[in-house]
Design a protein around this motif. Structure first.
Motif, PDB file in Angstrom:
ATOM      1  N   UNK A  50       0.696  -1.780  -0.107  1.00  0.00           N
ATOM      2  CA  UNK A  50      -0.087   0.408  -0.025  1.00  0.00           C
ATOM      3  C   UNK A  50       1.207   1.359  -0.404  1.00  0.00           C
ATOM      4  N   UNK A  51       2.219   0.956   0.077  1.00  0.00           N
ATOM      5  CA  UNK A  51       2.910   2.775   0.198  1.00  0.00           C
ATOM      6  C   UNK A  51       4.059   2.318   0.207  1.00  0.00           C
ATOM      7  N   UNK A  52       4.951   2.635  -1.591  1.00  0.00           N
ATOM      8  CA  UNK A  52       5.576   2.436  -2.033  1.00  0.00           C
ATOM      9  C   UNK A  52       6.054   3.984  -2.022  1.00  0.00           C
ATOM     10  N   UNK A  53       7.940   4.048  -2.207  1.00  0.00           N
ATOM     11  CA  UNK A  53       8.231   5.478  -1.902  1.00  0.00           C
ATOM     12  C   UNK A  53       9.231   4.988  -3.324  1.00  0.00           C
ATOM     13  N   UNK A 109      11.729   4.380 -16.738  1.00  0.00           N
ATOM     14  CA  UNK A 109      10.894   3.242 -15.507  1.00  0.00           C
ATOM     15  C   UNK A 109      10.077   3.727 -14.736  1.00  0.00           C
ATOM     16  N   UNK A 110      11.106   4.304 -14.031  1.00  0.00           N
ATOM     17  CA  UNK A 110      10.478   5.048 -12.692  1.00  0.00           C
ATOM     18  C   UNK A 110       9.240   6.001 -12.538  1.00  0.00           C
ATOM     19  N   UNK A 111       9.456   6.677 -13.249  1.00  0.00           N
ATOM     20  CA  UNK A 111       8.003   7.489 -13.139  1.00  0.00           C
ATOM     21  C   UNK A 111       6.962   7.162 -14.360  1.00  0.00           C
ATOM     22  N   UNK A 112       7.479   6.443 -15.284  1.00  0.00           N
ATOM     23  CA  UNK A 112       5.968   5.019 -16.251  1.00  0.00           C
ATOM     24  C   UNK A 112       5.291   4.866 -14.412  1.00  0.00           C
ATOM     25  N   UNK A 113       6.341   4.528 -13.645  1.00  0.00           N
ATOM     26  CA  UNK A 113       5.851   3.177 -12.776  1.00  0.00           C
ATOM     27  C   UNK A 113       4.969   4.133 -11.673  1.00  0.00           C
ATOM     28  N   UNK A 153       7.075  10.294  -4.952  1.00  0.00           N
ATOM     29  CA  UNK A 153       8.578   9.740  -5.887  1.00  0.00           C
ATOM     30  C   UNK A 153       9.446  10.964  -5.843  1.00  0.00           C
ATOM     31  N   UNK A 154      10.790  11.276  -5.544  1.00  0.00           N
ATOM     32  CA  UNK A 154      11.258  11.956  -5.201  1.00  0.00           C
ATOM     33  C   UNK A 154      12.674  11.274  -6.471  1.00  0.00           C
ATOM     34  N   UNK A 155      12.858  12.568  -7.112  1.00  0.00           N
ATOM     35  CA  UNK A 155      13.691  13.054  -8.096  1.00  0.00           C
ATOM     36  C   UNK A 155      14.590  13.912  -8.187  1.00  0.00           C
ATOM     37  N   UNK A 156      15.721  13.408  -7.440  1.00  0.00           N
ATOM     38  CA  UNK A 156      17.535  13.987  -7.751  1.00  0.00           C
ATOM     39  C   UNK A 156      18.591  14.581  -8.724  1.00  0.00           C
ATOM     40  N   UNK A 157      19.432  14.926  -8.547  1.00  0.00           N
ATOM     41  CA  UNK A 157      19.714  15.645  -9.783  1.00  0.00           C
ATOM     42  C   UNK A 157      21.088  14.814 -10.106  1.00  0.00           C
ATOM     43  N   UNK A 158      21.163  13.717  -9.343  1.00  0.00           N
ATOM     44  CA  UNK A 158      22.406  12.088  -9.253  1.00  0.00           C
ATOM     45  C   UNK A 158      22.290  11.550 -10.044  1.00  0.00           C
ATOM     46  N   UNK A 214       3.550  15.367   0.959  1.00  0.00           N
ATOM     47  CA  UNK A 214       2.886  15.832  -0.719  1.00  0.00           C
ATOM     48  C   UNK A 214       3.681  13.940  -1.455  1.00  0.00           C
ATOM     49  N   UNK A 215       3.407  14.456  -3.071  1.00  0.00           N
ATOM     50  CA  UNK A 215       3.628  13.049  -3.999  1.00  0.00           C
ATOM     51  C   UNK A 215       4.604  13.090  -4.447  1.00  0.00           C
ATOM     52  N   UNK A 216       5.224  14.386  -4.852  1.00  0.00           N
ATOM     53  CA  UNK A 216       6.643  14.472  -5.915  1.00  0.00           C
ATOM     54  C   UNK A 216       7.197  15.831  -5.261  1.00  0.00           C
ATOM     55  N   UNK A 217       8.450  15.265  -5.396  1.00  0.00           N
ATOM     56  CA  UNK A 217       9.283  16.403  -5.139  1.00  0.00           C
ATOM     57  C   UNK A 217      10.852  15.742  -5.988  1.00  0.00           C
ATOM     58  N   UNK A 218      11.299  17.123  -6.156  1.00  0.00           N
ATOM     59  CA  UNK A 218      12.196  16.785  -7.363  1.00  0.00           C
ATOM     60  C   UNK A 218      13.121  18.088  -7.723  1.00  0.00           C
ATOM     61  N   UNK A 219      14.478  18.047  -8.371  1.00  0.00           N
ATOM     62  CA  UNK A 219      15.390  18.934  -7.927  1.00  0.00           C
ATOM     63  C   UNK A 219      15.431  19.501  -9.332  1.00  0.00           C
TER      64      UNK A 219
END
Length: 565
Positions: free
Chosen positions: A255-258, A270-274, A287-292, A324-329
């Motif tokens: 029920x909880x996915x990070x 694929x990460x964003x698609x899922x 969804x957490x997306x960094x500059x990595x 929140x749902x999405x955090x992006x750098x």
């Protein structure tokens, strides 16, 4: 608690230690349905054997996960690190991304019989360890409460192995070498890995330049690697790749996915698609997306704080998950942004046209954009791609050696076309997946076209933002004039082009050895290679362009809180 875990815990801002003493039971034998036994190490607080469990399935040896397992166990969890079939001393044969589908259910059945099992668990892991979580979701598991998936795909073929139809040669030759080395006695130790790394990188670079490509694995490892040969033997989607496609498992995830990824990570699409699929399945997904680059976010304070918040909430009912749902750098803005979903709401597409003289301009619908009167019929730009001297790869989303790089030396080559925009009068935010529409006439049926969006600073430095490749074959028929109109999906991005900077689109015939060079013959496993002449058309009838997802009415994301990477 060791000195190293104390230092790491503080530097990563981890929750307080609950138990300083951790016990380890090694080489637990777990029977699979066919009689094969896989091995596992179990870490647990010395004073409590019945705390919730974190499950990690890995092909990289259990020793590589020892430090992370101790950090988790010191914070009051059990950790079971399981070596996948054919790896880390486990029985059976490792076949790359095609895992034995019965092994996951057999592991869960065994887990339920253990008197130390609390009755609830979460999964954690990056890269292949995250892929193994998607594979585990082939059937519902009621005890599975949360999944922490970092830089990982749910599907193999289109996501990264043959993205756009071109084989990601350097990454997967390097991975074959890594897996071969890990299979040797003591190969999974950190010291062994550090000692072999310089030589391995040289061998991979050298072998990637040889033909035929089917000999590359032997040149690197001294012997043929079965799964590498299988990948090369199946360049088209089909039954072979269906076995490693777990995209339909979203409904069976916990029920909880990070989800976490990086803008320069090979698995990001694929990460964003899922992320979208999990939302549709009704999961509580972050969804957490960094500059990595690949794996770069795992040991950052921001990621670790979110990961432990998920564990505490899902397994202990304590605290709150990340809000929140999405955090992006956002590179260029150099800040985090929060969004309710991804891609952000209120987006529109801005078309920037490729023009004669290497210009890149907004189309006629935008102020100052090029109109049809500016076009001359047949306007085009040309280059020759020679597989004997292939266009090199510079940075980009790669497992080994990628990232943001200065592209000026690449752009000086005659086999790379560049189209550069004017200085921007205001900041321009691009949030989403960039695409390019290219009209090309080729001297050969079999050819590749690569498009790359760059940010050109006032001092002339050009850095890559996102790119994509498309492999064309004889089945991609041209029109009566010999022109093929193609769409190339570049890469998801969140980026701010600053005022005074310029946009630049590169168009070329490849990026070797990131992708295998197109030999021009239709036989990618052969040794014969033929150069191709490419003509990129950009007149009114065939308006080649780059498509940018931009906020409508200048709306931007909300600045996020929390530590920068």
């Amino acid at each position: 608690m060791t000195v190293l875990t104390r230092i790491l815990g503080r530097s990563l801002g981890l929750p307080p230690v609950r138990t300083p003493r951790v016990r380890v039971a090694r080489d637990l034998g777990i029977p699979m349905a066919d009689g094969v036994r896989v091995l596992a190490d179990r870490y647990h607080p010395a004073d409590d054997e019945h705390v919730p469990l974190v499950l990690i399935r890995t092909p990289y040896g259990r020793a590589s996960m020892g430090l992370m397992a101790r950090l988790i166990a010191e914070r009051g969890y059990q950790v079971l690190v399981v070596s996948l079939r054919g790896t880390g001393g486990s029985g059976g044969r490792f076949t790359g991304w095609n895992l034995e589908s019965a092994d996951g259910p057999a592991l869960i059945a065994w887990l339920r019989e253990q008197d130390w099992f609390h009755g609830a668990f979460a999964t954690w892991g990056a890269s292949f360890l995250g892929y193994a979580q998607w594979e585990l979701a082939g059937a519902p598991v009621p005890e599975w409460k949360a999944a922490l998936v970092q830089d990982a795909p749910a599907e193999v073929y289109a996501t990264f192995m043959y993205r756009g139809g071109a084989f990601a040669l350097h990454d997967w030759l390097g991975w074959a070498e890594q897996m071969h080395a890990l299979a040797r006695p003591g190969g999974d130790s950190l010291l062994a890995g550090l000692l072999r790394l310089p030589g391995a990188r040289r061998r991979v670079r050298s072998a990637a330049g040889r033909l035929p490509v089917t000999a590359a694995d032997r040149a690197v490892t001294g012997e043929s690697v079965d799964f590498f040969q299988d990948w090369l033997a199946h360049p088209e989607p089909g039954e072979f790749w269906d076995r490693s496609d777990h995209r339909d498992h979203a409904a069976n995830m916990p029920p909880v996915v990070h989800l976490a990824g990086g803008w320069q990570d090979i698995f990001l699409p694929g990460t964003i698609d899922r992320y979208a699929a999990l939302r549709e399945a009704g999961k509580q997904v972050r969804l957490l997306v960094g500059p990595w680059t690949h794996g770069g976010g795992v040991m950052t304070r921001g990621y670790q704080r979110e990961a432990f918040a998920v564990l505490d909430h899902a397994l202990r009912g304590a605290g709150s998950p990340p809000s929140g749902s999405v955090r992006v750098f956002v590179p260029g803005a150099d800040r985090w942004e929060d969004h309710p979903e991804w891609p952000p709401v209120g987006q529109e597409t801005a078309r920037w046209r490729l023009r004669p003289g290497g210009r890149l301009e907004p189309d006629g619908s935008a102020p100052g954009g090029a109109g049809p009167d500016d076009d001359a019929p047949g306007d085009s730009s040309r280059f020759r791609y020679d597989p004997a001297d292939p266009t090199p790869a510079v940075g980009g989303p790669r497992m080994y050696g990628g990232g943001v790089r200065d592209n000026r030396s690449l752009e000086a080559r005659p086999d790379v076309l560049t189209f550069t925009g004017p200085e921007l009068p205001d900041d321009l935010d691009v949030h989403g997946t960039v695409a390019a529409e290219i009209h090309l006439r080729s001297s050969l049926s079999h050819t590749d076209v690569l498009a790359r969006l760059c940010d050109v600073a006032p001092n002339g430095r050009s850095v890559n933002v996102c790119d994509g490749i498309l492999r064309l074959t004889a089945q991609d028929e041209p029109d009566a004039d010999g022109v093929r109109a193609v769409r190339i999906d570049l890469w998801p991005t969140a980026y701010r082009f600053r005022r005074g900077h310029r946009l630049r689109l590169q168009v070329s015939g490849g990026a070797h050895p990131r992708y295998d060079r197109n030999l021009g013959t239709g036989d990618q496993l052969g040794t014969e290679a033929v150069a191709v002449d490419q003509e990129i058309l950009h007149d009114a009838a065939r308006p080649s362009a780059v498509l940018l997802p931009v906020p409508a009415d200048g709306r931007r994301g909300v600045p996020g809180t929390g530590p920068l990477p």
